[in-house]
Design a protein around this motif. Structure first.
Motif, PDB file in Angstrom:
ATOM      1  N   TYR A   1      14.728  24.546   7.444  1.00 60.45           N
ATOM      2  CA  TYR A   1      13.711  25.463   7.876  1.00 60.45           C
ATOM      3  C   TYR A   1      12.449  25.030   7.293  1.00 60.45           C
ATOM      4  CZ  TYR A   1      11.965  29.602   8.080  1.00 60.45           C
ATOM      5  OH  TYR A   1      11.135  31.401   7.706  1.00 60.45           O
ATOM      6  N   GLU A   2      12.472  24.651   6.384  1.00 63.55           N
ATOM      7  CA  GLU A   2      10.503  23.725   6.045  1.00 63.55           C
ATOM      8  C   GLU A   2       9.757  23.580   7.225  1.00 63.55           C
ATOM      9  OE1 GLU A   2       9.858  25.249   3.421  1.00 63.55           O
ATOM     10  OE2 GLU A   2      11.330  26.982   2.603  1.00 63.55           O
ATOM     11  N   GLU A   3      10.327  22.146   7.514  1.00 63.05           N
ATOM     12  CA  GLU A   3      10.205  21.548   9.022  1.00 63.05           C
ATOM     13  C   GLU A   3       9.821  22.535   9.402  1.00 63.05           C
ATOM     14  OE1 GLU A   3      12.185  18.100  11.263  1.00 63.05           O
ATOM     15  OE2 GLU A   3      12.611  17.661   9.199  1.00 63.05           O
ATOM     16  N   LEU A   4      11.020  23.043  10.140  1.00 60.73           N
ATOM     17  CA  LEU A   4      10.267  24.163  11.277  1.00 60.73           C
ATOM     18  C   LEU A   4       9.514  25.476  10.714  1.00 60.73           C
ATOM     19  CD1 LEU A   4      11.648  26.065  13.933  1.00 60.73           C
ATOM     20  CD2 LEU A   4      13.021  27.054  11.930  1.00 60.73           C
ATOM     21  N   TRP A   5       9.543  26.229   9.882  1.00 58.35           N
ATOM     22  CA  TRP A   5       8.335  26.812   9.969  1.00 58.35           C
ATOM     23  C   TRP A   5       6.829  26.494   9.335  1.00 58.35           C
ATOM     24  CZ3 TRP A   5       7.485  31.819   8.615  1.00 58.35           C
ATOM     25  CH2 TRP A   5       6.215  31.784   8.023  1.00 58.35           C
ATOM     26  N   SER A   6       7.055  24.946   9.473  1.00 58.41           N
ATOM     27  CA  SER A   6       6.091  24.254   9.650  1.00 58.41           C
ATOM     28  C   SER A   6       5.484  24.105  10.936  1.00 58.41           C
ATOM     29  CB  SER A   6       5.417  22.469   8.535  1.00 58.41           C
ATOM     30  OG  SER A   6       6.424  22.233   9.453  1.00 58.41           O
ATOM     31  N   LYS A   7       5.808  23.729  11.619  1.00 60.38           N
ATOM     32  CA  LYS A   7       5.862  22.870  13.369  1.00 60.38           C
ATOM     33  C   LYS A   7       5.396  24.691  13.927  1.00 60.38           C
ATOM     34  CE  LYS A   7       8.583  18.868  13.534  1.00 60.38           C
ATOM     35  NZ  LYS A   7       9.641  18.553  13.975  1.00 60.38           N
ATOM     36  N   VAL A   8       6.169  26.462  13.315  1.00 60.32           N
ATOM     37  CA  VAL A   8       5.895  27.302  14.488  1.00 60.32           C
ATOM     38  C   VAL A   8       5.202  28.092  14.301  1.00 60.32           C
ATOM     39  CG1 VAL A   8       7.237  29.773  14.029  1.00 60.32           C
ATOM     40  CG2 VAL A   8       8.707  27.616  14.183  1.00 60.32           C
ATOM     41  N   VAL A   9       4.683  28.066  12.762  1.00 66.82           N
ATOM     42  CA  VAL A   9       3.049  28.692  12.044  1.00 66.82           C
ATOM     43  C   VAL A   9       2.123  27.609  12.775  1.00 66.82           C
ATOM     44  CG1 VAL A   9       3.876  28.836   9.680  1.00 66.82           C
ATOM     45  CG2 VAL A   9       2.885  26.836   9.783  1.00 66.82           C
ATOM     46  N   LYS A  10       2.355  26.718  13.112  1.00 64.71           N
ATOM     47  CA  LYS A  10       0.864  25.888  14.237  1.00 64.71           C
ATOM     48  C   LYS A  10       0.920  26.321  15.171  1.00 64.71           C
ATOM     49  CE  LYS A  10       1.237  21.774  11.014  1.00 64.71           C
ATOM     50  NZ  LYS A  10       1.402  20.668  11.050  1.00 64.71           N
ATOM     51  N   SER A  11       1.705  26.558  16.005  1.00 64.89           N
ATOM     52  CA  SER A  11       2.472  27.554  17.724  1.00 64.89           C
ATOM     53  C   SER A  11       1.272  28.521  17.717  1.00 64.89           C
ATOM     54  CB  SER A  11       3.318  27.757  17.757  1.00 64.89           C
ATOM     55  OG  SER A  11       4.592  27.265  17.715  1.00 64.89           O
TER      56      SER A  11
END
Length: 71
Positions: free
Chosen positions: A39-49
């Motif tokens: 989830y932490e990995e996912l979050w860091s990618k989503v906030v850059k979208s």
């Protein structure tokens, strides 16, 4: 990225294209599945979208979204 995707049941219509509501459901499901690190990995990618669609596409790489809008 080889891991079993967590299934998340979400009424996407009620989320009104709000990615943070969707992330709340995703976070809960991933914590229950003991996938906090992912989830932490996912979050860091989503906030850059840059767009909602880009963020949703990223989320779908990590979880299987089951849209309950039509159920």
């Amino acid at each position: 990225m080889i891991f079993k995707k967590v299934k998340v049941r979400i009424n996407l219509r009620k989320c009104n294209r709000n990615i943070y509501i969707i992330l709340g459901y995703v976070k809960t499901a991933m914590i229950k599945a003991n996938k906090e690190e992912k989830y932490e990995e996912l979050w860091s990618k989503v906030v850059k979208s840059k767009t909602y669609d880009e963020a949703l596409k990223t989320i779908k790489k990590y979880v299987k979204i089951v849209d309950t809008s039509n159920l």
